[in-house]
Design a protein around this motif. Sequence first.
Motif, PDB file in Angstrom:
ATOM      1  N   LEU A  54       0.820  -1.205   0.000  1.00  0.00           N
ATOM      2  CA  LEU A  54       0.000   0.000   0.000  1.00  0.00           C
ATOM      3  C   LEU A  54       0.858   1.261   0.000  1.00  0.00           C
ATOM      4  O   LEU A  54       0.545   2.227  -0.704  1.00  0.00           O
ATOM      5  CB  LEU A  54      -0.946  -0.006   1.202  1.00  0.00           C
ATOM      6  N   ARG A  55       1.945   1.255   0.758  1.00  0.00           N
ATOM      7  CA  ARG A  55       2.849   2.411   0.745  1.00  0.00           C
ATOM      8  C   ARG A  55       3.394   2.658  -0.655  1.00  0.00           C
ATOM      9  O   ARG A  55       3.477   3.797  -1.115  1.00  0.00           O
ATOM     10  CB  ARG A  55       4.001   2.198   1.722  1.00  0.00           C
ATOM     11  N   GLU A  56       3.810   1.594  -1.332  1.00  0.00           N
ATOM     12  CA  GLU A  56       4.315   1.734  -2.697  1.00  0.00           C
ATOM     13  C   GLU A  56       3.241   2.306  -3.621  1.00  0.00           C
ATOM     14  O   GLU A  56       3.522   3.187  -4.437  1.00  0.00           O
ATOM     15  CB  GLU A  56       4.780   0.384  -3.242  1.00  0.00           C
ATOM     16  N   ALA A  57       2.022   1.802  -3.503  1.00  0.00           N
ATOM     17  CA  ALA A  57       0.936   2.260  -4.369  1.00  0.00           C
ATOM     18  C   ALA A  57       0.632   3.735  -4.136  1.00  0.00           C
ATOM     19  O   ALA A  57       0.492   4.507  -5.094  1.00  0.00           O
ATOM     20  CB  ALA A  57      -0.312   1.409  -4.126  1.00  0.00           C
ATOM     21  N   PHE A  58       0.548   4.141  -2.881  1.00  0.00           N
ATOM     22  CA  PHE A  58       0.268   5.546  -2.577  1.00  0.00           C
ATOM     23  C   PHE A  58       1.399   6.447  -3.052  1.00  0.00           C
ATOM     24  O   PHE A  58       1.161   7.522  -3.608  1.00  0.00           O
ATOM     25  CB  PHE A  58       0.019   5.734  -1.074  1.00  0.00           C
ATOM     26  N   ALA A  59       2.632   6.015  -2.854  1.00  0.00           N
ATOM     27  CA  ALA A  59       3.779   6.818  -3.287  1.00  0.00           C
ATOM     28  C   ALA A  59       3.798   6.959  -4.807  1.00  0.00           C
ATOM     29  O   ALA A  59       4.017   8.057  -5.338  1.00  0.00           O
ATOM     30  CB  ALA A  59       5.084   6.199  -2.789  1.00  0.00           C
ATOM     31  N   ARG A  62       1.057   9.294  -5.998  1.00  0.00           N
ATOM     32  CA  ARG A  62       1.379  10.692  -5.706  1.00  0.00           C
ATOM     33  C   ARG A  62       2.411  11.229  -6.691  1.00  0.00           C
ATOM     34  O   ARG A  62       2.279  12.363  -7.178  1.00  0.00           O
ATOM     35  CB  ARG A  62       1.883  10.817  -4.279  1.00  0.00           C
ATOM     36  N   VAL A  63       3.437  10.449  -6.993  1.00  0.00           N
ATOM     37  CA  VAL A  63       4.453  10.871  -7.954  1.00  0.00           C
ATOM     38  C   VAL A  63       3.813  11.156  -9.307  1.00  0.00           C
ATOM     39  O   VAL A  63       4.127  12.161  -9.955  1.00  0.00           O
ATOM     40  CB  VAL A  63       5.565   9.800  -8.084  1.00  0.00           C
ATOM     41  N   LYS A  64       2.910  10.289  -9.738  1.00  0.00           N
ATOM     42  CA  LYS A  64       2.255  10.477 -11.033  1.00  0.00           C
ATOM     43  C   LYS A  64       1.431  11.767 -11.040  1.00  0.00           C
ATOM     44  O   LYS A  64       1.440  12.507 -12.023  1.00  0.00           O
ATOM     45  CB  LYS A  64       1.397   9.272 -11.382  1.00  0.00           C
ATOM     46  N   GLU A  66       1.939  14.448  -9.117  1.00  0.00           N
ATOM     47  CA  GLU A  66       2.877  15.576  -9.075  1.00  0.00           C
ATOM     48  C   GLU A  66       3.495  15.836 -10.433  1.00  0.00           C
ATOM     49  O   GLU A  66       3.689  16.982 -10.820  1.00  0.00           O
ATOM     50  CB  GLU A  66       3.931  15.339  -8.004  1.00  0.00           C
ATOM     51  N   ARG A  67       3.799  14.770 -11.184  1.00  0.00           N
ATOM     52  CA  ARG A  67       4.343  14.943 -12.535  1.00  0.00           C
ATOM     53  C   ARG A  67       3.318  15.599 -13.451  1.00  0.00           C
ATOM     54  O   ARG A  67       3.657  16.447 -14.261  1.00  0.00           O
ATOM     55  CB  ARG A  67       4.782  13.601 -13.099  1.00  0.00           C
ATOM     56  N   LEU A  68       2.062  15.169 -13.341  1.00  0.00           N
ATOM     57  CA  LEU A  68       1.020  15.787 -14.149  1.00  0.00           C
ATOM     58  C   LEU A  68       0.869  17.268 -13.832  1.00  0.00           C
ATOM     59  O   LEU A  68       0.723  18.092 -14.741  1.00  0.00           O
ATOM     60  CB  LEU A  68      -0.326  15.077 -13.909  1.00  0.00           C
ATOM     61  N   ASN A  69       0.899  17.605 -12.552  1.00  0.00           N
ATOM     62  CA  ASN A  69       0.762  18.991 -12.144  1.00  0.00           C
ATOM     63  C   ASN A  69       1.944  19.849 -12.578  1.00  0.00           C
ATOM     64  O   ASN A  69       1.780  21.004 -12.918  1.00  0.00           O
ATOM     65  CB  ASN A  69       0.551  19.097 -10.631  1.00  0.00           C
ATOM     66  N   SER A  70       3.149  19.274 -12.554  1.00  0.00           N
ATOM     67  CA  SER A  70       4.330  20.063 -12.931  1.00  0.00           C
ATOM     68  C   SER A  70       4.434  20.267 -14.438  1.00  0.00           C
ATOM     69  O   SER A  70       5.073  21.209 -14.892  1.00  0.00           O
ATOM     70  CB  SER A  70       5.605  19.391 -12.407  1.00  0.00           C
ATOM     71  N   SER A  71       3.783  19.400 -15.222  1.00  0.00           N
ATOM     72  CA  SER A  71       3.834  19.554 -16.671  1.00  0.00           C
ATOM     73  C   SER A  71       2.696  20.417 -17.195  1.00  0.00           C
ATOM     74  O   SER A  71       2.660  20.749 -18.365  1.00  0.00           O
ATOM     75  CB  SER A  71       3.805  18.182 -17.356  1.00  0.00           C
ATOM     76  N   ALA A  72       1.768  20.771 -16.321  1.00  0.00           N
ATOM     77  CA  ALA A  72       0.609  21.591 -16.749  1.00  0.00           C
ATOM     78  C   ALA A  72       0.941  23.050 -16.816  1.00  0.00           C
ATOM     79  O   ALA A  72       1.844  23.575 -16.311  1.00  0.00           O
ATOM     80  CB  ALA A  72      -0.553  21.367 -15.801  1.00  0.00           C
TER      81      ALA A  72
END
Length: 72
Positions: A54-59, A62-64, A66-72
């Motif tokens: 679950l920790r891996e899935a949440f992390a 979240r990374v995905k 954050e990447r979407l937000n930074s490319s917008a």
Amino acid sequence: MNTLLNLQQNLDDFDAFYDLLSESHEDLDEMQSKMLNNQLILLLSNHIGNLAVLREAFALARVKIERLNSSA
């Protein structure tokens, strides 16, 4: 990277799953849709039962985002 989270396609019918997910949100307002997502997360997390997975899935999720937000 050594991971416990299965990142390979693991659904027998991805399209049917996506339809089920979409249909479950029909006729719900935004708040109800968020509540449904939260309930699904809790139910499926309990089913998985492995906090490391679950920790891996949440992390990863979240990374995905954050990447979407930074490319917008």
